[in-house]
Design an enzyme around this catalytic site. Structure first.
Site, PDB file in Angstrom:
ATOM      1  N   ARG A 159      38.760 -41.682 -38.433  1.00  0.00           N
ATOM      2  CA  ARG A 159      37.787 -42.762 -38.663  1.00  0.00           C
ATOM      3  C   ARG A 159      38.457 -43.883 -39.444  1.00  0.00           C
ATOM      4  O   ARG A 159      39.430 -43.680 -40.143  1.00  0.00           O
ATOM      5  CB  ARG A 159      36.584 -42.236 -39.455  1.00  0.00           C
ATOM      6  CG  ARG A 159      35.636 -41.385 -38.626  1.00  0.00           C
ATOM      7  CD  ARG A 159      34.480 -40.872 -39.466  1.00  0.00           C
ATOM      8  NE  ARG A 159      33.625 -41.950 -39.912  1.00  0.00           N
ATOM      9  CZ  ARG A 159      33.119 -42.049 -41.150  1.00  0.00           C
ATOM     10  NH1 ARG A 159      33.388 -41.150 -42.057  1.00  0.00           N
ATOM     11  NH2 ARG A 159      32.335 -43.059 -41.469  1.00  0.00           N
ATOM     12  N   LYS A 191      38.926 -31.447 -47.048  1.00  0.00           N
ATOM     13  CA  LYS A 191      38.536 -31.706 -45.654  1.00  0.00           C
ATOM     14  C   LYS A 191      39.152 -30.654 -44.723  1.00  0.00           C
ATOM     15  O   LYS A 191      40.354 -30.406 -44.753  1.00  0.00           O
ATOM     16  CB  LYS A 191      39.014 -33.106 -45.262  1.00  0.00           C
ATOM     17  CG  LYS A 191      38.527 -33.526 -43.904  1.00  0.00           C
ATOM     18  CD  LYS A 191      38.341 -35.017 -43.871  1.00  0.00           C
ATOM     19  CE  LYS A 191      38.130 -35.520 -42.475  1.00  0.00           C
ATOM     20  NZ  LYS A 191      37.678 -36.891 -42.409  1.00  0.00           N
ATOM     21  N   ARG A 201      31.927 -41.604 -51.587  1.00  0.00           N
ATOM     22  CA  ARG A 201      32.824 -40.994 -52.588  1.00  0.00           C
ATOM     23  C   ARG A 201      31.945 -40.420 -53.688  1.00  0.00           C
ATOM     24  O   ARG A 201      30.956 -41.047 -54.071  1.00  0.00           O
ATOM     25  CB  ARG A 201      33.732 -42.056 -53.239  1.00  0.00           C
ATOM     26  CG  ARG A 201      34.414 -42.980 -52.264  1.00  0.00           C
ATOM     27  CD  ARG A 201      35.821 -42.499 -51.899  1.00  0.00           C
ATOM     28  NE  ARG A 201      36.235 -43.117 -50.641  1.00  0.00           N
ATOM     29  CZ  ARG A 201      36.768 -44.334 -50.529  1.00  0.00           C
ATOM     30  NH1 ARG A 201      36.952 -45.070 -51.600  1.00  0.00           N
ATOM     31  NH2 ARG A 201      37.126 -44.813 -49.345  1.00  0.00           N
TER      32      ARG A 201
END
Ligand code: BTN
Length: 319
Positions: free
Chosen positions: A116, A181, A314
């Site tokens: 992304r 992630k 965030r």
């Protein structure tokens, strides 16, 4: 070369003689093929006198037979490649040749994997899952409200089925394990979004990757979470089954009916966050999402909703 790789994928030592016999070639021909494996695929082969050869890290090669058979049951086609620039890019190219039912594009390696917001997606050979599903859309993109969020839910379901029990979502569709992630999703569209178009649902899952210094954020993989080498073909099949199930539900009941289920998987529900949009930073608290999958934030004493591919969340230090 693929036969040699099949023999070596277990990561165990194989003598030059055994490999030569299995391949029906001389030991020096085996040696040449090993050099090619390293040069062309970027794999590292340990060569130990008296023991033979082994891959520095075992790999799991895609096996088209079981994948094709399982996906045929879903009514999907599959194209499996060795090396692509990007499975999403290949999927978009394929659309121009006409795709009338779901088509899955898989690759062993991507040389220009896309993340992304223009970021690269690290995609070493036979290590992770590089998965792009082309979906023909009739009647306009509105029918696809929540598609990318549903893809995240399917990815979490698949990861949990493979032993990553604490996989969670981060809006809109990052998949995290304790802040690291493990998977990402990139949706791309081709055609007229109000009429006839195709959506490419690109999903990357860190499967067997053990180390890389090419990723500039905290990451993990199924292997690092479970200490087990994951069968990437089985992973592609279970991701497809989960996606087919969620896409069916999305089609039948709309995203609104799945909203609470999504929120239950959201790692940052109720957290203090900064929403980043280019150079703009909006501090707020996560309330959840709405029936279209847009983010609901509590900002300056009131509720605001946000949607769009360029946004990212965030955690705030005070969260
Ligand atoms: C993200 O940045 O979180 C999205 C990553 C998406 C990566 C996948 S890997 C398969 C497909 N092909 C690509 O080039 N990108 C997606």
């Amino acid at each position: 070369m693929s036969k040699l790789l099949n023999l070596l994928q277990d990561g165990r030592f194989h003598s030059g003689q055994d490999l030569g016999q299995a391949l029906g070639v001389s030991r020096s021909a085996v040696w040449k093929q090993l050099q090619l494996l390293e040069a062309d695929l970027g794999l590292v082969v340990h060569k130990v006198r008296g023991r033979g050869y082994r891959l520095a890290t075992p790999v799991s090669l895609l096996n088209p037979e079981p994948i094709n058979a399982a996906l045929a049951l879903l009514g999907w086609d599959v194209s499996t490649y060795q090396i692509l620039d990007s499975t999403n890019a290949q999927a978009l190219r394929t659309v121009t040749q006409g795709v009338s039912r779901p088509l899955l594009v898989l690759a062993e390696r991507q040389d220009a994997g896309r993340g992304r917001r223009g970021r690269p997606w690290v995609s070493p050979y036979a290590a992770n899952l590089y998965y792009s599903l082309v979906l023909p859309v009739h009647g306009g993109i509105k029918r696809l409200d929540g598609l990318s969020l549903v893809a995240g839910m399917a990815t979490v379901q698949c990861l949990r089925a493979h032993g990553v029990h604490s996989a969670m979502l981060k809006w809109p569709n990052d998949v995290l394990v304790q802040g690291q992630k493990i998977a990402g999703i990139l949706l791309e569209l081709v055609g007229d979004p109000t009429e006839q178009c195709h959506v490419v649902l690109g999903i990357g899952i860190n499967a067997n990757m053990r180390d890389t210094d090419a990723i500039d954020q905290q990451w993990t993989s199924i292997y690092l979470q479970t200490q087990q080498l994951v069968d990437r073909s089985a992973l592609a099949i279970s991701l497809s089954d989960a996606l087919a199930q969620y896409l069916g539900r999305l089609d039948a009941v709309g995203f609104g009916a799945l909203r609470e289920e999504w929120e239950a998987l959201h790692a940052w529900q109720g957290k203090a966050v900064n929403l980043v949009s280019g150079s703009r930073v909006i501090p707020g608290t996560v309330l959840g999402i709405n029936d279209q999958g847009a983010l609901r934030l509590h900002v300056d004493g009131k509720e605001e909703t946000f949607s769009g591919g360029e946004l990212s969340l965030r955690l705030r230090d005070d969260s």
